[in-house]
Design an enzyme around this catalytic site. Structure first.
Site, short mmCIF file in Angstrom:
data_model
loop_
_atom_site.label_atom_id
_atom_site.label_comp_id
_atom_site.label_asym_id
_atom_site.label_seq_id
_atom_site.Cartn_x
_atom_site.Cartn_y
_atom_site.Cartn_z
N CYS A 109 -12.90 97.49 25.15
CA CYS A 109 -13.30 97.76 26.53
C CYS A 109 -14.38 96.79 27.02
O CYS A 109 -14.09 95.62 27.21
CB CYS A 109 -13.69 99.22 26.67
SG CYS A 109 -13.38 99.83 28.32
N HIS A 190 -10.14 102.57 23.79
CA HIS A 190 -11.17 102.90 22.79
C HIS A 190 -10.56 103.48 21.52
O HIS A 190 -10.48 104.71 21.38
CB HIS A 190 -12.15 103.93 23.37
CG HIS A 190 -13.07 103.37 24.39
ND1 HIS A 190 -14.34 102.92 24.09
CD2 HIS A 190 -12.91 103.15 25.71
CE1 HIS A 190 -14.92 102.46 25.17
NE2 HIS A 190 -14.08 102.60 26.19
N GLU A 192 -11.81 103.80 18.69
CA GLU A 192 -12.82 104.54 17.89
C GLU A 192 -12.90 106.01 18.31
O GLU A 192 -13.53 106.81 17.63
CB GLU A 192 -14.19 103.85 18.00
CG GLU A 192 -14.95 104.03 19.31
CD GLU A 192 -14.41 103.19 20.48
OE1 GLU A 192 -13.36 102.53 20.34
OE2 GLU A 192 -15.05 103.22 21.55
N1 GLN Z 1 -16.36 99.72 33.17
C1 GLN Z 1 -17.09 99.10 32.11
C2 GLN Z 1 -17.49 97.68 32.44
O1 GLN Z 1 -17.00 97.13 33.36
C3 GLN Z 1 -16.29 99.11 30.85
C4 GLN Z 1 -15.93 100.51 30.46
C5 GLN Z 1 -15.90 100.77 29.00
O2 GLN Z 1 -16.34 99.95 28.17
N2 GLN Z 1 -15.47 101.94 28.66
O3 GLN Z 1 -18.30 97.12 31.78
#
Ligand code: GLN
Length: 209
Positions: A109, A190, A192
């Site tokens: 992410c 994610h 994890e």
């Molecule tokens: N929305 C977050 C960002 O732009 C990322 C979201 C996440 O890591 N769950 O940094």
């Protein structure tokens, strides 16, 4: 005492001083933000199932980065991660290490966002791209990593890969949500937060080779 037995004794003493050979892998985990403890749990579980010995090094400052065998960049909020790291220069040390040592990397992410922004993967990414209604959701995705499988993808204010994904490994319907470019795996979800350890196992297997 004969001279032979004295030299034998000396050999024994020498051995005592030698470091014990260890196959322990050191996995670096960037500690500035994100689901760090969940990643630790997944890494230890994956290590146990692969019968690998690992230690997790919590990376907080640039000097922590030296000597790690693999790296996890967790997600939550990429801007906060950048700001939090600025004073300690942790990220410059991390980027340098990835470029020079080519260690395996798992970015999830916001971690994937940083890898793309840094140009370490060719795949471009758009932040918060699923919009309000779908800000966070869970959905079955298709994975192609050592064979095909299904996986429960947890997407939290997830980014979207936009272009350049040449090496996809995960799809939500027809959309690419995971790429593996050489030694770097970037996922918009994610892993994890699930019990399925395949992505962490990939990282450890790569590190052990
Ligand atoms: N929305 C977050 C960002 O732009 C990322 C979201 C996440 O890591 N769950 O940094």
């Amino acid at each position: 005492m004969s001279s032979q037995s004295i030299s034998e004794l000396q050999t024994v003493d020498m051995k005592k001083c030698m470091p014990v050979a260890s196959n322990m892998l050191t996995i670096g985990l960037a500690m500035l933000q994100g689901a760090r403890h969940e990643h630790m749990h997944s890494l230890f579980q994956a290590a146990e199932s692969l019968e690998l010995e690992i230690e997790i090094r919590e990376l907080r400052k640039s000097s922590d980065v030296e000597g790690i065998d693999a790296l996890v960049l967790p997600g939550v909020e990429s801007t906060a991660m950048r700001i939090a790291s600025r004073s300690e220069d942790l990220y410059s040390a991390i980027w340098e290490l990835i470029e020079n040592k080519k260690i395996p990397v798992l970015g999830t992410c916001a971690g994937a966002i940083l890898l793309s922004q840094q140009g370490l993967i060719d795949t471009k990414i758009e932040r918060n791209a699923f919009g309000r209604q779908r800000e966070s959701f869970q959905s079955e995705i298709d994975v192609e990593l050592n064979g095909q499988s299904k996986f429960q993808g947890v997407f939290i204010r997830a980014p979207r890969f936009t272009k350049g994904s040449k090496s996809p490994i995960a799809w939500l319907d027809n959309e690419i949500v995971g790429v593996l470019e050489n030694n770097i795996m970037a996922l918009t979800f994610h892993p994890e937060l699930t019990d399925d350890l395949k992505f962490h196992a990939w990282l450890l297997n790569e590190a052990s080779e």
